[in-house]
Design a protein around this motif. Sequence first.
Motif, PDB file in Angstrom:
ATOM      1  N   THR A   1       0.842  -1.188   0.000  1.00 37.68           N
ATOM      2  CA  THR A   1       0.000   0.000   0.000  1.00 37.68           C
ATOM      3  C   THR A   1       0.881   1.244   0.000  1.00 37.68           C
ATOM      4  O   THR A   1       1.964   1.258   0.593  1.00 37.68           O
ATOM      5  CB  THR A   1      -0.932   0.050   1.227  1.00 37.68           C
ATOM      6  OG1 THR A   1      -0.143   0.079   2.413  1.00 37.68           O
ATOM      7  CG2 THR A   1      -1.859  -1.147   1.250  1.00 37.68           C
TER       8      THR A   1
ATOM      9  N   GLN B   1      -6.864   4.580   6.640  1.00 39.58           N
ATOM     10  CA  GLN B   1      -7.584   3.309   6.725  1.00 39.58           C
ATOM     11  C   GLN B   1      -8.421   3.395   7.993  1.00 39.58           C
ATOM     12  O   GLN B   1      -7.874   3.439   9.105  1.00 39.58           O
ATOM     13  CB  GLN B   1      -6.605   2.128   6.862  1.00 39.58           C
ATOM     14  CG  GLN B   1      -5.897   1.734   5.579  1.00 39.58           C
ATOM     15  CD  GLN B   1      -6.738   0.779   4.742  1.00 39.58           C
ATOM     16  OE1 GLN B   1      -7.327  -0.142   5.267  1.00 39.58           O
ATOM     17  NE2 GLN B   1      -6.791   1.026   3.448  1.00 39.58           N
TER      18      GLN B   1
ATOM     19  N   HIS C   1     -11.150  -0.998  11.584  1.00 39.38           N
ATOM     20  CA  HIS C   1     -11.742  -2.216  11.001  1.00 39.38           C
ATOM     21  C   HIS C   1     -11.125  -3.478  11.595  1.00 39.38           C
ATOM     22  O   HIS C   1     -10.079  -3.426  12.254  1.00 39.38           O
ATOM     23  CB  HIS C   1     -11.541  -2.229   9.475  1.00 39.38           C
ATOM     24  CG  HIS C   1     -10.099  -2.384   9.065  1.00 39.38           C
ATOM     25  ND1 HIS C   1      -9.215  -1.323   9.040  1.00 39.38           N
ATOM     26  CD2 HIS C   1      -9.373  -3.463   8.689  1.00 39.38           C
ATOM     27  CE1 HIS C   1      -8.029  -1.739   8.662  1.00 39.38           C
ATOM     28  NE2 HIS C   1      -8.083  -3.047   8.453  1.00 39.38           N
TER      29      HIS C   1
ATOM     30  N   ASP D   1      -9.772  -7.298  10.140  1.00 44.75           N
ATOM     31  CA  ASP D   1      -9.376  -7.953   8.894  1.00 44.75           C
ATOM     32  C   ASP D   1     -10.194  -9.226   8.693  1.00 44.75           C
ATOM     33  O   ASP D   1     -10.740  -9.788   9.648  1.00 44.75           O
ATOM     34  CB  ASP D   1      -7.890  -8.327   8.933  1.00 44.75           C
ATOM     35  CG  ASP D   1      -6.989  -7.100   8.955  1.00 44.75           C
ATOM     36  OD1 ASP D   1      -7.415  -6.047   8.451  1.00 44.75           O
ATOM     37  OD2 ASP D   1      -5.870  -7.215   9.473  1.00 44.75           O
TER      38      ASP D   1
ATOM     39  N   PHE E   1      -0.042   3.388  12.766  1.00 43.90           N
ATOM     40  CA  PHE E   1      -0.854   2.187  12.958  1.00 43.90           C
ATOM     41  C   PHE E   1      -1.357   2.210  14.396  1.00 43.90           C
ATOM     42  O   PHE E   1      -0.569   2.270  15.333  1.00 43.90           O
ATOM     43  CB  PHE E   1      -0.009   0.939  12.698  1.00 43.90           C
ATOM     44  CG  PHE E   1      -0.773  -0.338  12.910  1.00 43.90           C
ATOM     45  CD1 PHE E   1      -1.698  -0.776  11.975  1.00 43.90           C
ATOM     46  CD2 PHE E   1      -0.563  -1.106  14.046  1.00 43.90           C
ATOM     47  CE1 PHE E   1      -2.414  -1.952  12.176  1.00 43.90           C
ATOM     48  CE2 PHE E   1      -1.260  -2.282  14.250  1.00 43.90           C
ATOM     49  CZ  PHE E   1      -2.196  -2.702  13.320  1.00 43.90           C
TER      50      PHE E   1
ATOM     51  N   PHE F   1       0.109  -9.098  13.730  1.00 46.28           N
ATOM     52  CA  PHE F   1      -1.026  -8.735  14.587  1.00 46.28           C
ATOM     53  C   PHE F   1      -2.269  -9.535  14.244  1.00 46.28           C
ATOM     54  O   PHE F   1      -2.441 -10.020  13.141  1.00 46.28           O
ATOM     55  CB  PHE F   1      -1.284  -7.231  14.606  1.00 46.28           C
ATOM     56  CG  PHE F   1      -1.719  -6.625  13.297  1.00 46.28           C
ATOM     57  CD1 PHE F   1      -0.787  -6.229  12.358  1.00 46.28           C
ATOM     58  CD2 PHE F   1      -3.055  -6.420  13.024  1.00 46.28           C
ATOM     59  CE1 PHE F   1      -1.185  -5.663  11.159  1.00 46.28           C
ATOM     60  CE2 PHE F   1      -3.466  -5.850  11.820  1.00 46.28           C
ATOM     61  CZ  PHE F   1      -2.521  -5.476  10.896  1.00 46.28           C
TER      62      PHE F   1
ATOM     63  N   HIS G   1      -8.353  -2.037  14.463  1.00 48.48           N
ATOM     64  CA  HIS G   1      -7.153  -1.249  14.156  1.00 48.48           C
ATOM     65  C   HIS G   1      -7.435  -0.281  13.004  1.00 48.48           C
ATOM     66  O   HIS G   1      -8.422  -0.430  12.287  1.00 48.48           O
ATOM     67  CB  HIS G   1      -5.973  -2.170  13.814  1.00 48.48           C
ATOM     68  CG  HIS G   1      -6.237  -3.086  12.666  1.00 48.48           C
ATOM     69  ND1 HIS G   1      -6.918  -4.277  12.785  1.00 48.48           N
ATOM     70  CD2 HIS G   1      -5.917  -2.993  11.353  1.00 48.48           C
ATOM     71  CE1 HIS G   1      -6.995  -4.873  11.611  1.00 48.48           C
ATOM     72  NE2 HIS G   1      -6.399  -4.104  10.715  1.00 48.48           N
TER      73      HIS G   1
ATOM     74  N   VAL H   1      -5.274   3.018  10.340  1.00 53.10           N
ATOM     75  CA  VAL H   1      -4.107   3.850  10.044  1.00 53.10           C
ATOM     76  C   VAL H   1      -4.614   5.287  10.037  1.00 53.10           C
ATOM     77  O   VAL H   1      -5.533   5.625   9.271  1.00 53.10           O
ATOM     78  CB  VAL H   1      -3.459   3.485   8.691  1.00 53.10           C
ATOM     79  CG1 VAL H   1      -2.247   4.371   8.419  1.00 53.10           C
ATOM     80  CG2 VAL H   1      -3.064   2.011   8.655  1.00 53.10           C
TER      81      VAL H   1
ATOM     82  N   ARG I   1       3.459   7.084   2.624  1.00 53.53           N
ATOM     83  CA  ARG I   1       3.725   5.966   3.545  1.00 53.53           C
ATOM     84  C   ARG I   1       3.583   4.657   2.763  1.00 53.53           C
ATOM     85  O   ARG I   1       2.597   4.455   2.050  1.00 53.53           O
ATOM     86  CB  ARG I   1       2.690   6.020   4.661  1.00 53.53           C
ATOM     87  CG  ARG I   1       2.668   4.815   5.595  1.00 53.53           C
ATOM     88  CD  ARG I   1       1.360   4.842   6.357  1.00 53.53           C
ATOM     89  NE  ARG I   1       1.334   4.008   7.532  1.00 53.53           N
ATOM     90  CZ  ARG I   1       0.843   2.769   7.565  1.00 53.53           C
ATOM     91  NH1 ARG I   1       0.385   2.204   6.473  1.00 53.53           N
ATOM     92  NH2 ARG I   1       0.804   2.107   8.710  1.00 53.53           N
TER      93      ARG I   1
ATOM     94  N   VAL J   1       3.695   0.372   3.032  1.00 50.23           N
ATOM     95  CA  VAL J   1       3.672  -0.809   3.893  1.00 50.23           C
ATOM     96  C   VAL J   1       3.413  -2.035   3.025  1.00 50.23           C
ATOM     97  O   VAL J   1       2.641  -1.969   2.066  1.00 50.23           O
ATOM     98  CB  VAL J   1       2.572  -0.662   4.980  1.00 50.23           C
ATOM     99  CG1 VAL J   1       2.203  -1.994   5.602  1.00 50.23           C
ATOM    100  CG2 VAL J   1       3.019   0.293   6.076  1.00 50.23           C
TER     101      VAL J   1
ATOM    102  N   LEU K   1       1.829  -5.860   3.144  1.00 49.40           N
ATOM    103  CA  LEU K   1       0.906  -6.647   3.960  1.00 49.40           C
ATOM    104  C   LEU K   1       0.912  -8.081   3.454  1.00 49.40           C
ATOM    105  O   LEU K   1       0.580  -8.350   2.294  1.00 49.40           O
ATOM    106  CB  LEU K   1      -0.497  -6.049   3.877  1.00 49.40           C
ATOM    107  CG  LEU K   1      -0.583  -4.610   4.416  1.00 49.40           C
ATOM    108  CD1 LEU K   1      -1.801  -3.892   3.871  1.00 49.40           C
ATOM    109  CD2 LEU K   1      -0.588  -4.614   5.941  1.00 49.40           C
TER     110      LEU K   1
ATOM    111  N   ARG L   1     -11.071  -3.246  -3.110  1.00 49.24           N
ATOM    112  CA  ARG L   1      -9.656  -3.009  -2.821  1.00 49.24           C
ATOM    113  C   ARG L   1      -8.788  -2.949  -4.074  1.00 49.24           C
ATOM    114  O   ARG L   1      -7.796  -2.230  -4.125  1.00 49.24           O
ATOM    115  CB  ARG L   1      -9.160  -4.101  -1.881  1.00 49.24           C
ATOM    116  CG  ARG L   1      -7.872  -3.746  -1.189  1.00 49.24           C
ATOM    117  CD  ARG L   1      -7.724  -4.484   0.117  1.00 49.24           C
ATOM    118  NE  ARG L   1      -6.355  -4.478   0.594  1.00 49.24           N
ATOM    119  CZ  ARG L   1      -5.857  -3.596   1.451  1.00 49.24           C
ATOM    120  NH1 ARG L   1      -6.605  -2.625   1.933  1.00 49.24           N
ATOM    121  NH2 ARG L   1      -4.605  -3.683   1.836  1.00 49.24           N
TER     122      ARG L   1
END
Length: 274
Positions: free
Chosen positions: A148, A156, A159, A161, A180, A222, A229, A231, A240, A242, A244, A263
């Motif tokens: 991402t 983000q 939510h 996952d 995060f 996590f 969680h 962002v 930024r 990241v 995943l 997505r």
Amino acid sequence: MAWDPASYVAVDRYPVGAPHDDPHRRDVVASLHATLAADGVARLPGFLRPEAVAAVAADVDRCAAGGHLEDVWGTPYLGLPDDSFPEGHPQRTSVHSLTRVLAYDLVPRDCPIRVLYEWDRLTDWIAGIVGRGALYRMDDPLGALNLTRMEEEHVQGWHYDSTDFVVSVAIRSSESGGDFECAPSTRTDDDENYDDVARILAGEAGASVVRYPMEPGTLMVFEGRRSLHRVSPVTGPVARIVALLGYDTAPGTESSDLLKLVRYGRTEALSTPT
Ligand SMILES: O=C(O)CCC(=O)C(=O)O
Ligand SMILES: [Fe+2]
């Protein structure tokens, strides 16, 4: 050409390829497992070597234009608000997610993070930290591995996952924001704990929300299915980045077509190999 995945990892600190009975490996894995069990999050700072971090960042910057801009409002349960719940209830609350996403099939084959993700010893190492038996990479041509790139104002929302475990690897931090934030173990299989979730969504959760710094090279495990969680919004001109890495305790898992559409803007993999 073959790549040695171990060369991308700080193996002196994190002996990913060592045998299971290696004492150093046993100690490191046991300590990370204990942290994950206690906090819902385990962090491995400096896991990805700086040269690999730089190579992944360059790949993402180069490929970003081909990625999809996820721009969606939905509940923390990745659904539409349900008006049969009272006002202010988490099932009736929408949050915004705005993030540029490179699906698995858009990640170059020689990108260090892809080479690492496809390395069985990394899966085995993560399984040791998680401690729930074998782990499997998601069987999802789009969702198994995502990169991402969050630009100014990207976010983000809070939510859960849809996979058991997500492993993130921080590649680049924004100037500010883009943190995060996680409320560990907010729900169990039997209890959604809507009261606490409502407080978190309303910004009234105080100390139960932990903010984790985004240090490039840090790998983080996590329990995104149990721990709410998000962002926080990115501010400033630096995007930024990241990675995943999706894993599940069952083989053959794939995200739903709806989630893929939101997505990645599509449900099928591209036919041209990357
Ligand atoms: O970017 C992150 O640190 C986590 C993103 C996340 O929670 C997700 O994509 O499901
Ligand atoms: Fe998530």
